[in-house]
Enzyme design. Structure first.
Site, PDB file in Angstrom:
ATOM      1  N   ARG A 184       0.926  -1.195   0.121  1.00  0.00           N
ATOM      2  CA  ARG A 184      -0.376  -0.683   0.281  1.00  0.00           C
ATOM      3  C   ARG A 184       0.836   1.305   0.050  1.00  0.00           C
ATOM      4  NH1 ARG A 184      -4.368  -2.738   3.883  1.00  0.00           N
ATOM      5  NH2 ARG A 184      -2.498  -3.415   4.837  1.00  0.00           N
ATOM      6  N   LYS A 195       0.526 -18.377   7.608  1.00  0.00           N
ATOM      7  CA  LYS A 195      -0.267 -18.809   8.889  1.00  0.00           C
ATOM      8  C   LYS A 195      -0.948 -17.279  10.006  1.00  0.00           C
ATOM      9  CE  LYS A 195       1.263 -19.585  13.321  1.00  0.00           C
ATOM     10  NZ  LYS A 195       2.190 -18.242  13.736  1.00  0.00           N
ATOM     11  N   ASP A 254       3.368 -23.591   6.616  1.00  0.00           N
ATOM     12  CA  ASP A 254       3.846 -24.181   8.493  1.00  0.00           C
ATOM     13  C   ASP A 254       5.263 -23.439   8.448  1.00  0.00           C
ATOM     14  OD1 ASP A 254       4.669 -24.442  11.092  1.00  0.00           O
ATOM     15  OD2 ASP A 254       2.552 -25.438  10.739  1.00  0.00           O
ATOM     16  N   HIS A 255       6.060 -22.592   8.713  1.00  0.00           N
ATOM     17  CA  HIS A 255       7.443 -23.055   9.012  1.00  0.00           C
ATOM     18  C   HIS A 255       7.990 -23.622   9.911  1.00  0.00           C
ATOM     19  CE1 HIS A 255       7.741 -20.466  12.077  1.00  0.00           C
ATOM     20  NE2 HIS A 255       9.114 -20.836  12.655  1.00  0.00           N
ATOM     21  N   LYS A 300      11.984 -26.893   8.884  1.00  0.00           N
ATOM     22  CA  LYS A 300      13.318 -26.962  10.010  1.00  0.00           C
ATOM     23  C   LYS A 300      13.824 -28.310   9.407  1.00  0.00           C
ATOM     24  CE  LYS A 300      11.032 -23.585  13.653  1.00  0.00           C
ATOM     25  NZ  LYS A 300      12.275 -22.901  13.569  1.00  0.00           N
ATOM     26  N   GLU A 350       9.580 -20.898  24.831  1.00  0.00           N
ATOM     27  CA  GLU A 350      10.122 -19.250  23.641  1.00  0.00           C
ATOM     28  C   GLU A 350      10.624 -18.491  25.548  1.00  0.00           C
ATOM     29  OE1 GLU A 350       9.166 -17.614  19.836  1.00  0.00           O
ATOM     30  OE2 GLU A 350       7.000 -18.650  21.047  1.00  0.00           O
ATOM     31  N   ASP A 353      -1.490 -18.862  17.950  1.00  0.00           N
ATOM     32  CA  ASP A 353      -0.233 -19.211  17.137  1.00  0.00           C
ATOM     33  C   ASP A 353       1.084 -20.488  16.905  1.00  0.00           C
ATOM     34  OD1 ASP A 353       1.365 -16.627  16.417  1.00  0.00           O
ATOM     35  OD2 ASP A 353       2.341 -16.928  18.780  1.00  0.00           O
ATOM     36  N   HIS A 390       1.764 -25.007  14.031  1.00  0.00           N
ATOM     37  CA  HIS A 390       3.528 -25.633  14.554  1.00  0.00           C
ATOM     38  C   HIS A 390       3.042 -27.286  15.393  1.00  0.00           C
ATOM     39  CE1 HIS A 390       4.379 -22.187  12.776  1.00  0.00           C
ATOM     40  NE2 HIS A 390       4.466 -21.482  14.373  1.00  0.00           N
TER      41      HIS A 390
HETATM   42  C1  BG6 Z   1       5.774 -17.950  14.381  1.00  0.00           C
HETATM   43  C2  BG6 Z   1       4.577 -17.517  15.837  1.00  0.00           C
HETATM   44  O1  BG6 Z   1       4.619 -18.600  13.655  1.00  0.00           O
HETATM   45  O2  BG6 Z   1       6.479 -18.902  15.053  1.00  0.00           O
HETATM   46  C3  BG6 Z   1       5.575 -16.380  17.062  1.00  0.00           C
HETATM   47  O3  BG6 Z   1       4.067 -16.650  15.642  1.00  0.00           O
HETATM   48  C4  BG6 Z   1       6.889 -17.687  16.856  1.00  0.00           C
HETATM   49  O4  BG6 Z   1       4.841 -16.064  17.894  1.00  0.00           O
HETATM   50  C5  BG6 Z   1       7.373 -18.165  15.393  1.00  0.00           C
HETATM   51  O5  BG6 Z   1       7.831 -16.842  18.051  1.00  0.00           O
HETATM   52  C6  BG6 Z   1       8.297 -19.414  17.129  1.00  0.00           C
HETATM   53  O6  BG6 Z   1       9.486 -18.956  15.455  1.00  0.00           O
HETATM   54  P1  BG6 Z   1      10.519 -20.281  16.126  1.00  0.00           P
HETATM   55  O7  BG6 Z   1      11.169 -20.355  14.465  1.00  0.00           O
HETATM   56  O8  BG6 Z   1      11.568 -18.568  16.626  1.00  0.00           O
HETATM   57  O9  BG6 Z   1      10.684 -21.011  16.726  1.00  0.00           O
END
Ligand code: BG6
Length: 522
Positions: free
Chosen positions: A66, A180, A209-210, A214, A248, A267, A272
């Site tokens: 934007r 996500k 979904d990252h 991994k 975390e 989240d 995850h």
């Molecule tokens: C994200 C969440 O998808 O994953 C975050 O929105 C979180 O809140 C993060 O901190 C954690 O990812 P990683 O790879 O650091 O474990």
């Protein structure tokens, strides 16, 4: 105890293309290009890919956003992020920065402006001609979920979702990656899936979904299905329980607006953690391909019944951090974070007990816990095995013995540890638990690829194995919805508190201790 590792060697660069395959030329179009994810993850990852791995010459990144900006301003902004967020060892020199920047283009538009999408279509056609991107497009929605439907609809309207034909001979491809959170409950996820299906075919759709990117998460499959010793024990006959912990130390940073709406369950658990759980619990797939693996993941989630109100009350704990100390620094309470409502009931911590009702896992509890502002960053899967049926040693001789545990360290210090009992040398009969340890860095001497790099590379070559299928996302929401609905009928004070820098509320300890077990704290 001897460690099963190789001598230390300097870390080598990994490969990212499967079987030496490189992708066809393409344009990656990022929506939400000035946002956090793009700046912190996508741009540095793409810059690293361009610099260290053979990407096609004809490769462009187009930002659709934007904010009014010229190509030059966008290039400067992108380089800033690349310099700031790229891993220290990967920094680009001036020549490489220039080479990266000349592939960046900017298209300014509101997400609901039809003309903006026409402008984008024109720009992409021009790049096909000038840069040779051959009609291949990878759209990346790194946008707030509220804008997803509009963007998908507009892409369809502008004819941008079509797999076009190029010069009549070669077919080009169009794919879409969606970040996500995918919906905020089952109903909204189903709606989004229907909207997507109207415009894109499922095989063009890459729900990301990252965690699936991994290495250590993918290695769950290798560990289980490429080794003869684990799989025979991987069931309710030998396993006492499983723990999945995603801790975390970070707080919510500048993401209060998003996090207030999402909380830890949406989240982390819906995506995850559910993915990690599926890979830990699924049956062997019939082949290593996208559908076979995803079929098995869906079956795991289908075997987890929705939780009743009573089960939500007894088998779940939610909590929010109060002020405390993390990594030696004082941090404010969640409710004092900028952008958080003073009467917020959002949870920053969840602990759960789930059961997978199938042949393999009958009566084996899966304990899950995740939270922000815990004492450390650590993601682990722990498989705790049952004790021996008859103890030969006296209780006084086994005081130092814990049950056999296989701990899979997803991050950091990626590796696997097996805990078992051994006799302390000497005349006294004394047993103690010892560790057999594997470390990725020591064993392979290779830098693990960044999760986004793996996933972007897979989307570029059209491999959706590590992406989430439509039915998976819905199966996961069905379980998570039952928990959220249960919470809705509970009083606000059922959101417990824990001081930042601790492992969570006492109620989470009680959840597992009631069953005569304890958390495997890193
Ligand atoms: C994200 C969440 O998808 O994953 C975050 O929105 C979180 O809140 C993060 O901190 C954690 O990812 P990683 O790879 O650091 O474990």
């Amino acid at each position: 105890m001897e460690q099963v590792v190789q001598p230390e060697v300097a870390l080598k660069q990994h490969t990212i293309w499967q079987n030496g395959q490189t992708p066809e030329p393409c344009a990656v179009v990022i929506f939400g290009a000035t946002g956090d994810l793009t700046q912190r993850k996508l741009l540095p990852t793409l810059a690293h890919m361009m610099h260290d791995h053979p990407l096609p010459q004809s490769f462009c990144i187009v930002a659709f956003a934007r904010r009014p900006m010229t190509d030059e301003q966008w290039r400067a902004m992108a380089l800033d992020s690349v310099n700031k967020f790229m891993a220290p060892g990967d920094k680009l020199d001036e020549k490489a920065q220039k080479a990266f920047a000349q592939n960046l283009f900017y298209c300014q538009s509101d997400f609901n402006d039809r003309e903006g999408y026409q402008k984008l279509a024109d720009l992409l056609e021009r790049l096909d001609e000038e840069k040779g991107t051959r009609g291949n497009r990878l759209f990346y929605l790194a946008t707030p979920p509220t804008t997803d439907s509009e963007i998908i609809h507009q892409l369809g309207g502008a004819g941008l979702a079509r797999q076009q034909h190029n010069n009549g001979d070669e077919e080009s491809w169009t794919r879409i990656i969606i970040e996500k959170p995918f919906g905020r409950d089952l109903v909204s996820a189903q709606k989004l899936n229907r909207e997507l299906a109207r415009v894109f075919r499922e095989n063009q759709t890459y729900r990301i979904d990252h965690y699936m990117g991994k290495e250590t998460v993918q290695n769950l499959l290798a560990l289980r299905f490429a080794n003869g010793i684990f799989e025979p024990l991987w069931n309710q006959k030998y396993i006492d329980h499983v723990q999945i912990v995603v801790a975390e130390s970070l707080g919510i940073g500048t993401r209060a607006e998003y996090y207030e709406e999402s909380g830890a369950i949406r989240d982390m658990v819906q995506n995850h953690i559910m993915q990690v759980l599926c890979l830990t619990a699924m049956e062997p797939p019939v082949a290593f391909d996208a559908d076979a693996i995803r079929d098995e993941k869906v079956k795991v989630m289908r075997a987890i019944p929705a939780l009743s109100q009573e089960q939500v009350a007894s088998n779940t704990v939610r909590a929010r951090y109060t002020a405390g100390v993390v990594d030696g620094e004082s941090v404010p309470a969640y409710k004092e974070e900028k952008g958080v409502a003073p009467n917020s009931t959002t949870e920053t911590y969840v602990a759960l007990k789930l059961f997978i009702e199938n042949w393999r896992w009958a009566d084996v509890p899966f304990y899950i816990r995740t939270g922000k502002r815990l004492p450390a960053r650590s993601t682990e899967v722990t498989i705790q095995f049952k004790r021996v049926p008859h103890q030969l040693y006296k209780p006084s001789e086994t005081k130092g013995l814990v049950p056999n545990r296989l701990t899979i360290r997803i991050q950091p210090d990626e590796g696997i540890t097996l805990k078992f009992g051994a006799k302390i040398p000497g005349a006294a009969r004394q047993l103690e638990s010892v560790d057999m340890d594997f470390s990725y860095a020591k064993a392979f001497g290779i830098i693990s690829p960044e999760a986004y790099e793996r996933l972007l590379a897979d989307a570029m070559i059209g491999d959706s194995t590590l992406f989430i299928r439509r039915d998976e996302v819905e199966a996961s929401w069905r379980i998570v919805d039952s928990i959220i609905n249960g919470w809705k009928s509970m009083p606000a004070d059922s959101v417990h508190t824990y001081p930042a820098g601790t492992w969570g509320p006492k109620e989470a300890e009680e959840l597992i201790e009631r069953d005569g077990r304890e958390w495997d704290t890193p």
